[in-house]
Design a protein around this motif. Structure first.
Motif, PDB file in Angstrom:
ATOM      1  N   ILE A 179       0.842  -1.204   0.000  1.00 58.53           N
ATOM      2  CA  ILE A 179       0.000   0.000   0.000  1.00 58.53           C
ATOM      3  C   ILE A 179       0.872   1.246   0.000  1.00 58.53           C
ATOM      4  O   ILE A 179       0.654   2.189  -0.784  1.00 58.53           O
ATOM      5  CB  ILE A 179      -0.963  -0.005   1.205  1.00 58.53           C
ATOM      6  N   ALA A 180       1.883   1.259   0.845  1.00 66.01           N
ATOM      7  CA  ALA A 180       2.771   2.418   0.920  1.00 66.01           C
ATOM      8  C   ALA A 180       3.605   2.571  -0.338  1.00 66.01           C
ATOM      9  O   ALA A 180       3.691   3.659  -0.924  1.00 66.01           O
ATOM     10  CB  ALA A 180       3.674   2.293   2.155  1.00 66.01           C
ATOM     11  N   VAL A 181       4.208   1.483  -0.790  1.00 63.90           N
ATOM     12  CA  VAL A 181       5.144   1.556  -1.912  1.00 63.90           C
ATOM     13  C   VAL A 181       4.439   1.928  -3.214  1.00 63.90           C
ATOM     14  O   VAL A 181       4.921   2.777  -3.981  1.00 63.90           O
ATOM     15  CB  VAL A 181       5.877   0.203  -2.071  1.00 63.90           C
ATOM     16  N   LEU A 182       3.291   1.321  -3.494  1.00 62.90           N
ATOM     17  CA  LEU A 182       2.606   1.587  -4.758  1.00 62.90           C
ATOM     18  C   LEU A 182       2.171   3.043  -4.864  1.00 62.90           C
ATOM     19  O   LEU A 182       2.378   3.685  -5.910  1.00 62.90           O
ATOM     20  CB  LEU A 182       1.401   0.658  -4.892  1.00 62.90           C
ATOM     21  N   TYR A 183       1.564   3.569  -3.818  1.00 63.47           N
ATOM     22  CA  TYR A 183       1.101   4.957  -3.903  1.00 63.47           C
ATOM     23  C   TYR A 183       2.253   5.954  -3.849  1.00 63.47           C
ATOM     24  O   TYR A 183       2.172   7.033  -4.446  1.00 63.47           O
ATOM     25  CB  TYR A 183       0.077   5.238  -2.800  1.00 63.47           C
ATOM     26  N   LEU A 184       3.321   5.605  -3.151  1.00 62.29           N
ATOM     27  CA  LEU A 184       4.484   6.493  -3.139  1.00 62.29           C
ATOM     28  C   LEU A 184       5.146   6.554  -4.509  1.00 62.29           C
ATOM     29  O   LEU A 184       5.476   7.629  -5.014  1.00 62.29           O
ATOM     30  CB  LEU A 184       5.503   6.020  -2.091  1.00 62.29           C
ATOM     31  N   ALA A 185       5.358   5.396  -5.114  1.00 56.91           N
ATOM     32  CA  ALA A 185       6.106   5.342  -6.368  1.00 56.91           C
ATOM     33  C   ALA A 185       5.265   5.723  -7.582  1.00 56.91           C
ATOM     34  O   ALA A 185       5.798   6.285  -8.548  1.00 56.91           O
ATOM     35  CB  ALA A 185       6.688   3.941  -6.559  1.00 56.91           C
ATOM     36  N   HIS A 186       3.951   5.418  -7.563  1.00 56.22           N
ATOM     37  CA  HIS A 186       3.148   5.594  -8.766  1.00 56.22           C
ATOM     38  C   HIS A 186       2.022   6.606  -8.624  1.00 56.22           C
ATOM     39  O   HIS A 186       1.257   6.802  -9.566  1.00 56.22           O
ATOM     40  CB  HIS A 186       2.581   4.239  -9.193  1.00 56.22           C
ATOM     41  N   GLY A 187       1.935   7.219  -7.461  1.00 50.16           N
ATOM     42  CA  GLY A 187       0.931   8.250  -7.277  1.00 50.16           C
ATOM     43  C   GLY A 187      -0.425   7.687  -6.874  1.00 50.16           C
ATOM     44  O   GLY A 187      -0.725   6.517  -7.096  1.00 50.16           O
ATOM     45  N   VAL A 188      -1.246   8.569  -6.299  1.00 49.71           N
ATOM     46  CA  VAL A 188      -2.590   8.178  -5.881  1.00 49.71           C
ATOM     47  C   VAL A 188      -3.525   8.338  -7.071  1.00 49.71           C
ATOM     48  O   VAL A 188      -3.777   9.453  -7.534  1.00 49.71           O
ATOM     49  CB  VAL A 188      -3.072   9.046  -4.700  1.00 49.71           C
ATOM     50  N   SER A 189      -4.002   7.225  -7.589  1.00 48.10           N
ATOM     51  CA  SER A 189      -4.884   7.252  -8.753  1.00 48.10           C
ATOM     52  C   SER A 189      -5.683   5.968  -8.801  1.00 48.10           C
ATOM     53  O   SER A 189      -5.368   4.985  -8.112  1.00 48.10           O
ATOM     54  CB  SER A 189      -4.070   7.410 -10.046  1.00 48.10           C
ATOM     55  N   ILE A 190      -6.721   5.982  -9.634  1.00 46.77           N
ATOM     56  CA  ILE A 190      -7.525   4.772  -9.810  1.00 46.77           C
ATOM     57  C   ILE A 190      -6.689   3.680 -10.463  1.00 46.77           C
ATOM     58  O   ILE A 190      -6.831   2.495 -10.151  1.00 46.77           O
ATOM     59  CB  ILE A 190      -8.782   5.086 -10.644  1.00 46.77           C
ATOM     60  N   ARG A 191      -5.803   4.071 -11.377  1.00 45.32           N
ATOM     61  CA  ARG A 191      -4.928   3.087 -12.028  1.00 45.32           C
ATOM     62  C   ARG A 191      -4.043   2.389 -11.002  1.00 45.32           C
ATOM     63  O   ARG A 191      -3.901   1.158 -11.021  1.00 45.32           O
ATOM     64  CB  ARG A 191      -4.058   3.774 -13.085  1.00 45.32           C
ATOM     65  N   THR A 192      -3.440   3.150 -10.088  1.00 47.80           N
ATOM     66  CA  THR A 192      -2.609   2.544  -9.048  1.00 47.80           C
ATOM     67  C   THR A 192      -3.436   1.629  -8.159  1.00 47.80           C
ATOM     68  O   THR A 192      -2.973   0.564  -7.739  1.00 47.80           O
ATOM     69  CB  THR A 192      -1.931   3.633  -8.201  1.00 47.80           C
ATOM     70  N   THR A 193      -4.672   2.039  -7.881  1.00 40.19           N
ATOM     71  CA  THR A 193      -5.542   1.220  -7.036  1.00 40.19           C
ATOM     72  C   THR A 193      -5.857  -0.115  -7.691  1.00 40.19           C
ATOM     73  O   THR A 193      -5.913  -1.158  -7.024  1.00 40.19           O
ATOM     74  CB  THR A 193      -6.838   1.985  -6.717  1.00 40.19           C
ATOM     75  N   SER A 194      -6.052  -0.099  -9.011  1.00 41.09           N
ATOM     76  CA  SER A 194      -6.315  -1.376  -9.702  1.00 41.09           C
ATOM     77  C   SER A 194      -5.098  -2.285  -9.595  1.00 41.09           C
ATOM     78  O   SER A 194      -5.237  -3.507  -9.420  1.00 41.09           O
ATOM     79  CB  SER A 194      -6.673  -1.120 -11.163  1.00 41.09           C
TER      80      SER A 194
END
Length: 417
Positions: free
Chosen positions: A208-223
């Motif tokens: 959860i931390a790494v994905l949003y940190l590296a790729h930004g908060v977005s619907i794409r990252t959430t998928s």
């Protein structure tokens, strides 16, 4: 008569606030559950097994030294040692080095000397000073602080220069990962907590931390996150089943036996299953992010593509990524286990025979389980991405151009040419 032909675009607006709010609530709920589980599994410091530093006994200290002299001598090394294991043939070496208090001397066995040491090398040595006895020294290891730090700085600078803010946040994600492993996962293992739940909870928080940190908060990252979390769960379940099915105990070396003696409550077979989850996180993360990005790019290029066609197109990309990622897992093991593979070759044992041993079998199971979790994560992530990706406006019948059949050898083009 000229035909009209309009190009469709992805309808991004108005921003999908309803979906964003729903996904935010879901992600926050997952994060809250993971943090609550982490608190529940957090090890009591008094239960975390500790052992005395083998290089920190009474009168023993570690000091830095610089090698000034290397004098080889015949020490009759060769043949079999007292435990029946073969010894390295060749000379030993008498080493002279400078330390803060003057000069230190110590001997290197044939294996250490053959590995290579020369004047000017920076080393760490043990200063052994029992009460009432003369001071003696023993070789401990080479000093690698400066080159390791330089490589880490070089890596960090290059990541930031090339990836900019995303690279910087990726480095922060690495720090978060190391913090979670050293402060929660490893102490919980040593305290006797069930390893697989600890690994799944720790991996969930890390991702959860790494994905949003590296790729930004977005619907794409959430998928990508949803696909990653499902992959983690599947890998954990398969790892637990495979460990039991193949009777992996986690005891394959003297280090494993020493660990059990130090931490008698540790569940090493459970640790084997847990490491299958942790070992595959990097490649799993790579695959899920790539699949989510592929779906978004395909949707942008062909807004009117149906969901089934979009899924099929993204899976064609995913199949190539699966192939390369599986190779990555195999090559990573082959590189890390090169010494073992060399011994297998030297012993002239077949790979089939050695593959069933605890040490080799553990790595094979870890690689296969990680690969299975990886393969399953691709279609799952793709499905999440197709479901959550922006929807293009439907193509109206007037937008579709059907070329007229040739007449008299001429051909009408889109603009009536």
């Amino acid at each position: 008569m000229a035909h009209s032909h309009s190009h469709t675009v992805v309808d991004h607006g108005p921003p999908r606030r309803g979906l964003a709010v729903t996904l935010t609530v879901i992600v926050l709920a997952i994060a809250a559950l993971a943090l609550a589980a982490m608190v529940a599994l957090w090890p009591d410091s008094s239960k975390v097994a500790h052992d005395m530093n083998p290089y920190g006994g009474q009168g023993v200290t570690t000091v830095g030294a610089k090698v000034t002299g290397v004098d080889p001598f015949d020490c009759n090394s060769g043949g079999e040692g007292p435990d029946g294991m073969p010894q390295v043939r060749g000379d030993c070496a008498h080493i002279t080095a400078t330390v803060d208090e003057g000069t230190a001397t110590f001997d290197l066995d044939a294996a250490r000397y053959k590995a290579g040491i020369k004047p000017g090398d920076e080393v760490n040595i043990l200063r052994i000073a029992p009460e009432g006895q003369a001071v003696s020294y023993e070789f401990l290891d080479f000093r690698r602080g400066v080159p390791l730090t330089a490589l880490a700085v070089m890596f960090s600078v290059l990541v930031v220069l090339v990836a900019r803010w995303r690279g910087l946040f990726a480095l922060v994600g690495i720090a978060v990962t190391m913090l979670a492993l050293t402060k929660f996962v490893l102490p919980a293992f040593l305290a006797g907590e069930s390893p697989l739940p600890v690994a799944i909870v720790g991996s969930t928080v890390i991702m959860i931390a790494v994905l949003y940190l590296a790729h930004g908060v977005s619907i794409r990252t959430t998928s990508a996150l949803f696909g990653t979390l499902v992959g983690i769960a599947l890998t954990g379940v398969m790892g637990l089943g495979a460990t039991a099915w193949t009777s992996l105990t986690g005891v394959s070396s003297e280090d494993d036996q020493r660990l059990i003696a130090t931490a008698p409550d540790i569940n090493l077979s459970g640790v084997v299953a847990a490491t299958m989850v942790i070992a595959g996180l990097g490649v799993l993360n790579d695959v899920t992010v790539t699949q989510a990005s592929a779906v978004w790019e395909l949707r942008a290029l062909q807004p009117a593509m149906r969901a089934g066609s979009l899924f099929a197109s993204a899976m064609r990309i995913g199949r190539d990524h699966i192939a390369s990622s599986v190779y990555t897992l195999v090559f990573a093991y082959a590189g890390s286990a090169m010494t073992i593979l060399l011994l297998i070759t030297a012993y002239q044992q077949s790979l089939g025979t050695m593959a069933t041993t605890e040490e080799i079998g553990t790595e094979i199971v870890r690689t296969l389980v990680g690969a299975i979790g990886l393969v399953l994560a691709v279609p799952i992530t793709t499905a999440f991405a197709v479901l959550l990706a922006p929807k293009g406006r439907d193509v109206e019948p007037d937008d579709a151009y059907v070329p007229a059949p040739p007449r008299g050898g001429s051909h009408a083009g889109p603009a009536g040419a």
